[in-house]
Design an enzyme around this catalytic site. Sequence first.
Site, PDB file in Angstrom:
ATOM      1  N   HIS A 225       0.866  -1.179   0.000  1.00 48.57           N
ATOM      2  CA  HIS A 225       0.000   0.000   0.000  1.00 48.57           C
ATOM      3  C   HIS A 225       0.903   1.229   0.000  1.00 48.57           C
ATOM      4  O   HIS A 225       1.574   1.515   0.997  1.00 48.57           O
ATOM      5  CB  HIS A 225      -0.923  -0.003   1.218  1.00 48.57           C
ATOM      6  N   GLU A 228       1.458   4.071   2.761  1.00 50.51           N
ATOM      7  CA  GLU A 228       1.825   3.669   4.123  1.00 50.51           C
ATOM      8  C   GLU A 228       3.341   3.772   4.308  1.00 50.51           C
ATOM      9  O   GLU A 228       4.050   2.798   4.533  1.00 50.51           O
ATOM     10  CB  GLU A 228       1.283   2.265   4.403  1.00 50.51           C
ATOM     11  N   HIS A 323       2.865  -2.796   7.192  1.00 52.41           N
ATOM     12  CA  HIS A 323       1.856  -1.792   6.823  1.00 52.41           C
ATOM     13  C   HIS A 323       1.848  -0.658   7.840  1.00 52.41           C
ATOM     14  O   HIS A 323       2.507  -0.728   8.874  1.00 52.41           O
ATOM     15  CB  HIS A 323       0.461  -2.436   6.810  1.00 52.41           C
ATOM     16  N   GLU A 396       1.589  -4.032  11.625  1.00 50.96           N
ATOM     17  CA  GLU A 396       1.005  -2.701  11.465  1.00 50.96           C
ATOM     18  C   GLU A 396       1.686  -1.732  12.431  1.00 50.96           C
ATOM     19  O   GLU A 396       2.069  -2.109  13.537  1.00 50.96           O
ATOM     20  CB  GLU A 396      -0.498  -2.728  11.790  1.00 50.96           C
TER      21      GLU A 396
END
Length: 480
Positions: A225, A228, A323, A396
């Site tokens: 992504h 990010e 991420h 994350e």
Amino acid sequence: MRANEWSEAGGEDALVGNVNKLTVNPPGFSGNPRKGHLVFDACFESGNLGRVDYISEFEFDLFIRPDTCNPRFRVWFNFTVENVRETQRVIFNVVNFSKTKSLYRDGMSPVVKSTSRPKWQRLPAKNVYYYRCPDHRRNYVMSFAFCFDREDDVYQFAYCYPYTYSRLQHYLAGLERRNLPYLQREQLGLSVQQRRLDLLTITNTAKHLSPEREKKLVFLTARVHPGESPASFICQGVIDFLVSPHPVAQILRDHVIFKIVPMLNPDGVYLGNYRCSLMGFDLNRHWQDPSPWAHPTLHAVKQLIVQMNQDPRVSLEFYIDVHAHSTMLNGFMYGNVFEDEERVQRQAVFPRLLCQNAPDFSFSNTSFNRDMVKAGTGRRFLGGLLDDTSYCYTLEVSFYSYMAAGSTAPVPYTEETYTKLGRNVARTFLDYYKLNNHIKDDRPINIQSSEVAGDSNRKGNGVASGAGDGEAEKSQDVRP
């Protein structure tokens, strides 16, 4: 122009490109722009700003350009402002976010730097407001107040600290020039726009020559992504540590093979997208059947992982996809759900150990799921493909901050603290593989950034819009 006119003009679909040295003059003004007639630009690497509306001398509505070929995603912004007047005060309203939940509700603020102060800083949270706006179809708007203080400076604002494709290429070229015997860089493939898909292999090759010895392998990817950007700082922290002379890194290179793809979606990063590739695909939903022409980077990585998984000499034990998260604090992990309770417990070991090593990592935020919507992700697909001795995680990290133990106030992340989390991720493999007894008693095993920074912190490693990001900033702050 306000929301009702914007709706008639085609809304988000009408924003197909970035503003390019756009001078925003007051209505009815003609002639050469004066000082204070702001010039906006996002036609640079990882830039994003689709439109600017003049509301008053002190107020401007800003529209995020949607991801290329996909109008659903409007989160990342990154633009410059110049031709400012000293002491000029403005309010910028970012009016078309595609998400309603946001860390702006919890104190997050955009980052800013300027020509004479090239180190990114977060704006003071007291100058940032996030609210539903009746003028914009009750969409959520993020407004921030700012005072320009140096007329000759170009100011740059962004959703989070940018980490561009060129910055990665510059960093990897610097690593290559060091000719480290335990580091190999190769081009695994090319993106649709012919950008490099890099693969790093970090291991002490001499220790893995024995044909009968099974090789433990850890595979890590980041930036599927593109918006990010904290994922790249974490990834660089992992790499910096693993190639360093630190005794823990030496032990890990002796016992483990690390394969790292630092940027899975180089086109999306270059274009300033938040979620998608050039062609509008969320690549993290296409692991099950990636197309060699539409998703070439994903296809190449999947092929490599499948090939390694079929090699009896290799034990692919970890897949970690990095991420950043737009609504939660701290670092945390997502894992998969298993019927076998023993496997469930084994899967929790690595995040528990990481929690002990990283003050910003939260085991309580870590969760294990099998949501249908996540079926095409790397974690879910590879969790089904690999055997029961392999563990697949999504790592994350918050776009904003972390709560340290015993603290009542969140601590905003910096580029350095993101990188430090990466170093702590790498360090945790020593504990996981129970290699602590290989460390000599007279050497400390805590990690200091100066020991592992290597070439990445030396002057000259910044590029383009990231230039100077790693240097100590001695001049005064950019004023809110």
